[in-house]
Design an enzyme around this catalytic site. Sequence first.
Site, mmCIF file in Angstrom:
data_model
loop_
_atom_site.group_PDB
_atom_site.id
_atom_site.type_symbol
_atom_site.label_atom_id
_atom_site.label_comp_id
_atom_site.label_asym_id
_atom_site.label_seq_id
_atom_site.Cartn_x
_atom_site.Cartn_y
_atom_site.Cartn_z
ATOM 1 N NE ARG A 137 -3.771 -2.462 2.033
ATOM 2 C CZ ARG A 137 -3.565 -3.621 2.640
ATOM 3 N NH1 ARG A 137 -2.555 -3.755 3.481
ATOM 4 N NH2 ARG A 137 -4.350 -4.654 2.424
ATOM 5 C CB THR A 182 0.357 -5.662 3.121
ATOM 6 O OG1 THR A 182 -0.446 -5.500 4.301
ATOM 7 C CG2 THR A 182 0.638 -7.140 2.890
ATOM 8 N N GLY A 199 -3.818 -10.751 11.884
ATOM 9 C CA GLY A 199 -5.152 -10.895 12.445
ATOM 10 C C GLY A 199 -5.849 -12.210 12.181
ATOM 11 C CD GLU A 200 -7.846 -11.851 9.364
ATOM 12 O OE1 GLU A 200 -8.692 -11.326 10.102
ATOM 13 O OE2 GLU A 200 -6.918 -11.223 8.836
ATOM 14 C CD1 TRP A 244 -3.711 -5.103 10.169
ATOM 15 C CD2 TRP A 244 -4.131 -4.418 8.087
ATOM 16 N NE1 TRP A 244 -5.067 -4.962 10.042
ATOM 17 C CE2 TRP A 244 -5.356 -4.539 8.775
ATOM 18 C CE3 TRP A 244 -4.147 -4.011 6.753
ATOM 19 C CZ2 TRP A 244 -6.584 -4.257 8.187
ATOM 20 C CZ3 TRP A 244 -5.370 -3.736 6.155
ATOM 21 C CH2 TRP A 244 -6.574 -3.857 6.876
ATOM 22 C CG ASN A 262 -8.963 -9.556 13.113
ATOM 23 O OD1 ASN A 262 -8.513 -8.911 12.171
ATOM 24 N ND2 ASN A 262 -8.956 -10.885 13.139
ATOM 25 C CG ASP A 306 -12.058 -9.534 10.869
ATOM 26 O OD1 ASP A 306 -11.267 -8.685 11.297
ATOM 27 O OD2 ASP A 306 -11.898 -10.105 9.776
ATOM 28 C CG ASP A 308 -9.082 -4.943 11.991
ATOM 29 O OD1 ASP A 308 -8.538 -3.919 11.559
ATOM 30 O OD2 ASP A 308 -9.547 -5.833 11.264
#
Length: 561
Positions: A137, A182, A199-200, A244, A262, A306, A308
């Site tokens: 990004r 990212t 988070g995942e 992130w 999250n 989720d 976050d």
Amino acid sequence: MTSKRAWSGGAVSTLLVLLFLGLAPAGAQNAGSTRLHNVDANDWPMYHRTYDSHRFSPLAQINKSNVKDLSVAWVHQPGAVVQGLESTPVVVDGVLYYIGSYNRVFALDGATGREIWHYFAKLDPVVNTLFFQPYNRGVAVGHGKVIFGTLDGRVIALDMKTGKELWAVTVLNTKKCSCNFTGAPLIVRDKVILGQTSGELPIQGKIFALKVANGEKAWEFNTIKNDQKSWGGDSGKFGGGGGWMTGSYDPALNLVYWGTANPAPDYDWGQARPGDNLYTSSVLALNPDNGDLKWYFQEVPHDDWDYDAGLGESLVLDRDGKKLLVHQNKSGFVFVYDRTNGKIQNVWPMNHVYNWVQRVDPKTGELIGRNPPRLGKPAFICPWIAGGRSWNSGSYSPKTGLWYNTAMEVCEEVTVEKQTPVTEPAAGLFFGGDQVAKHPPGGEAYGHLDARDPVTGERKWSVNFKYPPIGSVLSTAGGLVVHGDVEGVVRAYDAESGEELWHFRTGSGHRGGPISYSVNGKQYIAVPSGLGSLVLGLYPALWPEVADFPPGGALFVFTLK
């Protein structure tokens, strides 16, 4: 709700006195960071342009009266279109720097688009197995360097003038954690700060600060608090979190504000992670010199949805003598803080449709009437997992006093499932369930771009979209709001009224961030085009035609004829 205050009054007072006298404390600023504190009107030197995250350009050569005369000045293609073009460019001294998929970095002449140099990172093949890839990004620019995090867990610094690699350090064991970088880093003084994806994943996500000079780690902050009350049993070992996206900075208070992701698993089937799960789904105020936590506020304790706090911008804003921080949670609620201590000043909903809570107390931030999905029958939840807004950013104009921001009025059906965390040989996804997009009760899903007071939430105007927009927003002193939609049309609106003044079809939808800058007295507006994002994979359940929307990857730059 918990808010920690750990101020050192004497140190803060000394810093404020020095800044008032125009004197920087030793090591506080140098030739490489001064321009980030005093941004030239012609430049866009960091992800949000300025430390306050306003995403506002003070340029006014392009304005409401002549924006109809905008035309394409040049176009640049990064040569990789997988997941589109999600970045926000930066511009310093007429040179535009941006990053595309697979960590391809470019330096271009801002007036002509002529390539000055490019750098294609040599990535470990493990990248092709990761969930979060191949997008990036943004980059950070300062101290003569262009710095970015990679998909395989490194941080790399390039020479601004030549693109030559100056240093590269491995920060994450991506082959083990399945995590990476990212988001765009943030340079603060002599350090570069960035957070990881987590988070995942059944890991512990962190925020890092490296020395700009050589990449040496200065500090790290673990977003999973070592506390049995916060993480029952061994759930903290697999807690997720991370930070992130890019934070904000207040030089006067010397505080960096960073949102966290999250907890894992995303959905709790019941006692999967007992406790409030600090410091996930929280806003942190950190000392950039050493990483010390000065205060925090957990926007969603024990996040069941989720939702976050790692989204886009955290607005540093002064209003009525108060030092405020305005932050949107993924749930669609906007939290307004006293940024000196984290005390809630207001909470208001950006979204019209929500049922995950009945309401959020505007004085305390307490969640009233929680509606968590659990094992058993599928649960109908609003908003969907993509949030009331995704990671794209809004824009605040100090000229109008309005915050221009997008929202998604979409719901979901969640099916919670028990899941065992997988950590060997590498971390596997740890969701704890699945979901499918649904229309809101009694109507069609849609999205909107609003102009609102960021403190009160009062709305001045709104524009609706059939397909919820996922691109960032730009506002300018020329009285314009620039935003691109999912269908591939970028538009300029009147910042006061919302009237559409100009549009252009770029050929692919928009996920990245438009910016404005000036070279040799001529103003430009740069718009990343290229439809991508994991979020986009949710759309076909409601709009099957979106699956056939054209991908792309191109930077369109406009100026007056």
